[in-house]
Scaffold this active site. Structure first.
Site, PDB file in Angstrom:
ATOM      1  N   HIS A 165       0.748  -1.028  -0.150  1.00  0.00           N
ATOM      2  CA  HIS A 165       0.016   0.042   0.129  1.00  0.00           C
ATOM      3  C   HIS A 165       0.812   1.265   0.137  1.00  0.00           C
ATOM      4  CE1 HIS A 165      -3.692   2.045   1.616  1.00  0.00           C
ATOM      5  NE2 HIS A 165      -2.846   3.260   1.492  1.00  0.00           N
ATOM      6  N   HIS A 204       1.540   5.114  -2.042  1.00  0.00           N
ATOM      7  CA  HIS A 204       0.761   6.505  -2.847  1.00  0.00           C
ATOM      8  C   HIS A 204       1.987   7.136  -3.976  1.00  0.00           C
ATOM      9  CE1 HIS A 204      -3.241   6.391  -1.327  1.00  0.00           C
ATOM     10  NE2 HIS A 204      -2.289   6.111  -0.004  1.00  0.00           N
ATOM     11  N   LYS A 254       1.723  10.751  -5.196  1.00  0.00           N
ATOM     12  CA  LYS A 254       1.470  11.720  -4.236  1.00  0.00           C
ATOM     13  C   LYS A 254       2.962  12.020  -3.748  1.00  0.00           C
ATOM     14  CE  LYS A 254      -3.072  11.479  -2.206  1.00  0.00           C
ATOM     15  NZ  LYS A 254      -3.595   9.997  -2.576  1.00  0.00           N
ATOM     16  N   HIS A 268      -9.481   2.073   1.117  1.00  0.00           N
ATOM     17  CA  HIS A 268      -9.104   2.635   2.300  1.00  0.00           C
ATOM     18  C   HIS A 268     -10.183   2.495   2.964  1.00  0.00           C
ATOM     19  CE1 HIS A 268      -5.968   4.259  -0.210  1.00  0.00           C
ATOM     20  NE2 HIS A 268      -5.383   4.868   0.609  1.00  0.00           N
ATOM     21  N   GLU A 271     -10.305   5.325   7.859  1.00  0.00           N
ATOM     22  CA  GLU A 271      -9.062   5.786   8.412  1.00  0.00           C
ATOM     23  C   GLU A 271      -9.644   6.977   9.083  1.00  0.00           C
ATOM     24  OE1 GLU A 271      -5.262   7.707   6.147  1.00  0.00           O
ATOM     25  OE2 GLU A 271      -6.711   7.183   4.858  1.00  0.00           O
ATOM     26  N   ASP A 281       2.700   3.214   3.071  1.00  0.00           N
ATOM     27  CA  ASP A 281       1.556   4.429   2.717  1.00  0.00           C
ATOM     28  C   ASP A 281       2.182   5.339   1.945  1.00  0.00           C
ATOM     29  OD1 ASP A 281      -0.983   5.183   2.715  1.00  0.00           O
ATOM     30  OD2 ASP A 281      -1.069   5.767   4.852  1.00  0.00           O
ATOM     31  N   ASN A 282       1.937   6.739   2.641  1.00  0.00           N
ATOM     32  CA  ASN A 282       2.383   8.014   1.813  1.00  0.00           C
ATOM     33  C   ASN A 282       3.915   8.190   2.224  1.00  0.00           C
ATOM     34  OD1 ASN A 282      -0.619   8.087   2.598  1.00  0.00           O
ATOM     35  ND2 ASN A 282      -0.285   9.698   0.915  1.00  0.00           N
TER      36      ASN A 282
END
Length: 437
Positions: free
Chosen positions: A73, A75, A78, A224, A227, A327-328
């Site tokens: 997972h 991104h 971004k 998602h 969250e 994640d990010n």
């Protein structure tokens, strides 16, 4: 003395310590001392220490070897926008608004492509072999980002295996024409149907529509869900209900699921039971969840009261397939990170408390390798076995506490049997995309 990996790709990694969980005993937390024979880019054999016959031997002296990482997972679209678009208050809603503004202002093809490639180079240098990314799909961004992703998937083939999920908000999902436009483009790109919702009065309908469209088009699902710190969030339960009621047979992954940890015990047990019955896998994002959740700056700086993560240990105990992921990366949702699978494992142990009993802790190395590989059905299996590509990471550490006490910045990354350059790209490469300094 630094280790030297023979350039000809034919050698033995002698006296390597490997988790039994990755060589055929998934629940074991023990280490086994082995010789790993490498030939023609693959693992030719794994035998007991001292058993291998090749003359070229690299003596690891009981240091730990893991398979290359799988990041379920992320991104990539971004990544690394923080220098030009920070989160104004560190909250989830602050991040959402900041990303929306940056996307509308800056996410042309060249911008997304360069940041995505930079992120992949970081992941590769750290030892990652497979990544699933979520891509923002609010039209018209869906066309731009899918085009870039398809080019990246081809460019990185043979180095990082890539999958992508189209990420939609509730408004897009509830708009039938928009949902179908995104789902159709996702299908043509060989992607996965994604989305995001937490507290929403239409969650039963949102999840039913996603599952129905995915079933119609033959798409897997990766969402998602919840969250949020609000115990009223019910997206995960609505997803499980929709899967059970429709008999959906594709792969389903739910990310975050933070609200599960703040719901009462009866609700949590009910939801976990449904998730297990529906066959949904759960991926926790420990670093980003701890960063964003329970952050409330309305009345000044405040210390968080909980860690933000889901009930991952309880989900695993109930038979739910689980994984942890990055994640990010350096964007308004998470100001830090570098797509380092080992950092995810190391910080996950601290945040999620899967380090005790320590005798069982090494089984959790599967959460960044073999388990997400099985969940996502990657070609890369994340296991150590004869016949698999020799995609390995060599660490300085002979046991769990030695492995986890240092950042392992001196690790050796082996891909197809050969050591790669682990030099990380310089952030300055992206300076011209960030605006005035």
């Amino acid at each position: 003395m630094p280790l030297t990996i023979p350039a000809n790709g034919h050698y033995v990694l002698a006296n390597a310590s490997v988790p039994e969980a990755l060589i055929g005993n998934p629940k074991s937390g023990a280490l086994q001392s082995v010789d790993i024979t490498i030939a023609d880019g693959a693992i030719a054999a794994i035998g007991s220490a001292g058993s291998a016959a090749l003359p070229q031997r690299v003596d690891l002296r009981d240091d730990i070897v893991l398979p290359a990482f799988l990041d379920l997972h992320t991104h990539l679209d971004k990544g690394h926008i923080w220098p030009r678009k920070q989160n104004p208050d560190g909250t989830w809603i602050g991040a959402l608004r900041a990303v929306l503004e940056d996307r509308e202002a800056n996410w042309a093809s060249d911008d997304v492509e360069r940041r995505m490639d930079f992120s992949l180079r970081c992941a590769y240098a750290h030892g990652t072999a497979a990544i699933r990314t979520h891509l923002d799909m609010a039209p018209p961004q869906h066309e731009i980002s899918w085009d870039v992703f398809e080019a990246m998937r081809e460019r990185w083939a043979g180095r990082i295996e890539l999958q992508a999920a189209g990420l939609m908000g509730p408004d897009t999902i509830l708009d039938d024409s928009a949902l179908r436009a995104v789902a159709t483009r996702t299908k043509s790109a060989g992607g996965i149907l994604g989305g995001s919702t937490a507290v929403h009065p239409e969650n039963p309908r949102i999840m039913r529509r996603l599952v129905e469209v995915a079933g119609e088009l033959g798409l897997d699902i990766d969402l998602h869900t919840d969250e949020s710190p609000d115990p009223a969030a019910n997206a995960l339960e609505c997803l499980a209900d929709a899967v059970i009621e429709t008999g959906f047979s594709g792969s389903v992954v739910a990310g975050h699921c933070c609200s599960l940890a703040v719901q009462d015990a009866d609700t949590a047990r009910r939801v976990i039971d449904k998730v297990a019955r529906a066959g949904i896998a759960v991926v926790s994002l420990p670093m980003c969840n701890m960063y964003l959740q329970d952050r409330d700056n309305a009345s000044g700086v405040r210390t968080p009261r909980w860690r933000g993560v889901t009930l991952l240990n309880e989900l695993k105990a109930a038979g739910v397939p689980v994984a942890i992921a990055s994640d990010n990366t350096r964007d308004p949702f998470y100001a830090y990170g570098d797509l380092d699978g080992f950092e995810v494992l190391r910080e996950g142990a601290r945040i999620l408390h899967f380090d005790h009993p320590q005798a069982d802790a090494l089984a959790w190395t599967r959460a960044v390798s073999a388990d997400p590989a099985a969940i996502a059905r990657f070609t890369f299996t994340g296991e150590l076995k004869a016949g698999a590509s020799a995609d390995l990471v060599l660490f300085k550490g002979r046991n769990w506490t030695e492995l986890m006490s240092r950042p392992q910045s001196d690790r050796i990354v082996i891909r197809a049997g050969k050591a790669i350059d682990t030099t990380l790209p310089d952030y300055r490469e992206l300076d011209d995309l960030m605006g005035p300094s």
